[in-house]
Motif scaffolding. Structure first.
Motif, PDB file in Angstrom:
ATOM      1  N   ALA A  32       0.855  -1.328   0.137  1.00 28.62           N
ATOM      2  CA  ALA A  32      -0.102   0.008   0.104  1.00 28.62           C
ATOM      3  C   ALA A  32       0.899   1.376   0.049  1.00 28.62           C
ATOM      4  N   TYR A  62      -7.146   3.033  -8.210  1.00 35.02           N
ATOM      5  CA  TYR A  62      -6.105   2.824  -7.252  1.00 35.02           C
ATOM      6  C   TYR A  62      -6.579   1.853  -6.014  1.00 35.02           C
ATOM      7  N   VAL A 120      -4.488  -1.786  -5.287  1.00 25.52           N
ATOM      8  CA  VAL A 120      -3.960  -1.962  -4.303  1.00 25.52           C
ATOM      9  C   VAL A 120      -4.273  -3.436  -3.683  1.00 25.52           C
ATOM     10  N   LEU A 169       2.449   1.698  -3.683  1.00 26.08           N
ATOM     11  CA  LEU A 169       1.350   2.097  -4.613  1.00 26.08           C
ATOM     12  C   LEU A 169       1.172   3.607  -4.251  1.00 26.08           C
TER      13      LEU A 169
END
Length: 200
Positions: free
Chosen positions: A98, A183, A187, A101
């Motif tokens: 996390a 997004y 993730v 990214l």
């Protein structure tokens, strides 16, 4: 004396670095990395070319400086997560995915994750000067810890495994760069893929 952009010299330098990062990001959207010159960067950032040379002697040095500055929060976050040895390795890996990214959404780092950015990535030297080297070392440590505790399967060659997992991370970062709305789903998918590949 040249006019400064901020209320102090420090603020001025931060504003110039932000302008340089934005200039590089914009130029990478418009042309190949190889065709970008220091003159293009200076013009886009609103600087005189000789002023730009106060910040970096050439394009390679500028890329390294921009990458180092932009990646500092990511490196600090990953290092802190990896150090929490009381937590399960899988949870630390989930958090590291996390954090990395999330960093890929930073405007200054986005050019590193664009498709076709191989020449730009090659400008960042391997070894201790490369912020991603620190991240890789921390991830290798978490993998080794997870293997030793029996949380992860014995992967054999840990550096090779982490190198292969970094391909999944890069693909995730590129996907987010193309489609920022993806997004959260990206993730989660990257976390699932990486943890499944390490599961005992």
């Amino acid at each position: 004396m040249p006019r400064i952009r901020g209320a102090s010299i420090e603020e001025h330098h931060e504003m110039v670095w932000a302008a340089l990062a934005e200039a590089m990001r914009e130029l990478m959207l418009e042309r190949d990395y190889e065709s970008i010159t220091m003159g293009h960067i200076a013009a886009r950032a609103g600087l005189a070319r000789n002023t730009l040379y106060n910040y970096a002697v050439d394009k390679s040095a500028l890329v390294l400086a921009l990458t180092g500055r932009a990646s500092r929060p990511m490196v600090e976050s990953v290092t802190a997560i990896a150090a929490r040895s009381a937590e399960p390795a899988a949870e630390r890996m989930r958090q590291i995915v996390a954090a990395v990214l999330a960093a890929s959404t930073d405007q200054a780092l986005q050019p590193m994750f664009r498709p076709g950015s191989a020449a730009l990535v090659a400008e960042v030297p391997k070894g201790p000067g490369n912020p991603f080297t620190v991240v890789v070392a921390e991830v290798e440590g978490v993998v080794r810890d997870g293997v030793a505790r029996g949380e992860f399967r014995d992967v054999g060659d840990v550096p090779l495994t982490v190198e292969l997992l970094s391909g999944a991370m890069r693909a995730g970062a590129e996907r987010i760069g193309r489609d920022p709305a993806s997004y959260e789903a990206t993730v989660r998918a990257a976390q699932d893929v990486i943890l499944a590949s390490l599961a005992p």
